[in-house]
Design a protein around this motif. Sequence first.
Motif, short mmCIF file in Angstrom:
data_model
loop_
_atom_site.label_atom_id
_atom_site.label_comp_id
_atom_site.label_asym_id
_atom_site.label_seq_id
_atom_site.Cartn_x
_atom_site.Cartn_y
_atom_site.Cartn_z
N GLY A 111 -31.08 -1.92 -5.04
CA GLY A 111 -31.65 -3.10 -5.66
C GLY A 111 -31.33 -3.26 -7.13
O GLY A 111 -31.05 -4.36 -7.60
N GLN A 112 -31.37 -2.16 -7.87
CA GLN A 112 -31.10 -2.25 -9.31
C GLN A 112 -29.65 -2.63 -9.57
O GLN A 112 -29.35 -3.40 -10.50
N ALA A 113 -28.72 -2.14 -8.75
CA ALA A 113 -27.31 -2.50 -8.89
C ALA A 113 -27.11 -3.99 -8.62
O ALA A 113 -26.29 -4.65 -9.27
N ILE A 114 -27.84 -4.51 -7.65
CA ILE A 114 -27.75 -5.95 -7.32
C ILE A 114 -28.20 -6.79 -8.52
O ILE A 114 -27.54 -7.75 -8.92
N VAL A 115 -29.34 -6.41 -9.10
CA VAL A 115 -29.88 -7.15 -10.24
C VAL A 115 -28.93 -7.06 -11.44
O VAL A 115 -28.70 -8.05 -12.15
N SER A 116 -28.37 -5.89 -11.68
CA SER A 116 -27.43 -5.72 -12.80
C SER A 116 -26.21 -6.61 -12.62
O SER A 116 -25.72 -7.23 -13.59
N ALA A 117 -25.71 -6.69 -11.39
CA ALA A 117 -24.55 -7.54 -11.12
C ALA A 117 -24.89 -9.01 -11.34
O ALA A 117 -24.06 -9.79 -11.84
N ALA A 118 -26.08 -9.41 -10.98
CA ALA A 118 -26.50 -10.80 -11.17
C ALA A 118 -26.72 -11.10 -12.65
O ALA A 118 -26.33 -12.17 -13.14
N ARG A 119 -27.33 -10.15 -13.38
CA ARG A 119 -27.58 -10.36 -14.81
C ARG A 119 -26.26 -10.53 -15.59
O ARG A 119 -26.20 -11.24 -16.59
N ALA A 120 -25.25 -9.89 -15.13
CA ALA A 120 -23.95 -9.98 -15.80
C ALA A 120 -23.37 -11.39 -15.75
O ALA A 120 -22.46 -11.72 -16.52
#
Length: 366
Positions: free
Chosen positions: A252-261
């Motif tokens: 989940g955290q990797a998904i959010v990081s990719a979206a924030r980018a």
Amino acid sequence: MFRTASRGTHRATGRAVIDYRGLAVPVGKGVGGVAVLGAVTATGALQSAPSAQAAPAPAASTVRSAVTAPVAAPATSSSYSSVKLRLGARGDAVTSLQRSLNDQGAGISADGVFGSKTLRAVKSAQSSAGITVDGVVGPQTWAALNGSEKKGGSSSSSAGSSSSLLRQGSRGSAVRTLQSSLNEAGANLKVDGVFGRGTASAVRSLQSAAGLRVDTVVGPKTWSALDRGVRIGSTGSDRGTSRDEVGSSFDGQAIVSAARAQIGVGYKWGGSSPSTGFDCSGLVYHAYNQAGIDLSRKTAKGYTFGGRIISQSEAKVGDLVAFTGNDYGHIGIYAGNGTIIDASGSRQRVMERSIWSAPHVFVTYR
């Protein structure tokens, strides 16, 4: 000539004048014996006038019959089918309404006062009957109540309640039938006849498993899904449609990081990359695949029903938030603490913001 004792006031001769302001109950208002009470009180006022004293007083038996006549035969609810009642109403019609509601298990006091408890019972009866839930008792509600005794009781199966339209806040035997059917489908609910949060969550899960619109409203399609034996928590493949299998690769955290980018990247309908821009489902596709999850490209609705509908309390960072308006027309990535990252069509860019008040559901691929 008859003489009367002086009362310290001057009374003009001639026709008697009735001062209706002194009556205990307004004439013509209310239901049942209230109008008669006003008439009897008015008779007393007439008799106190000098011009009325010369007329013989009505016999006691006549007065008694005038007062008691309206209650000589108990009225049934069908007698008031043309009477419209709402919160604040009082009288015999309300008492009859309350008795009819109690016949359906409402358990309220038949005191002739249309208060908050009666209002809740009316709304529950309207919901169970599949009619407009407005708390106003008109011809449709009276008909539903008057016909309840002819139905032969409630069925123990969901098929027996397939005509009932239920939603959160509904109460009664139809809700108990729904809860029992949901338990057979894999839920674990208390069968108390109250459509609360737990029942709503189970309904959403069932609707998701059946591939239905997830709106928490139990209508014919949801009842049909229960009758077909759809199981809560079943995957899309269980109902004959494809579902992306994520398993242990979910981060989940990797998904959010990719979206924030991608925050600030422009909006483009159908876009799914930084070079072209994103629409809402394109951002989901990009962020999930950047996080190592091989998710196929779908629409917002496709992602909603390709996953599993969960409650807000179950949601974790990286899950999805699908907005149900426009047939599931928008979706975002849950970033925690009541916020999402989404490609906004109205703002024309990718942004992080609080979840707004529009109806929405949480979806997971975990």
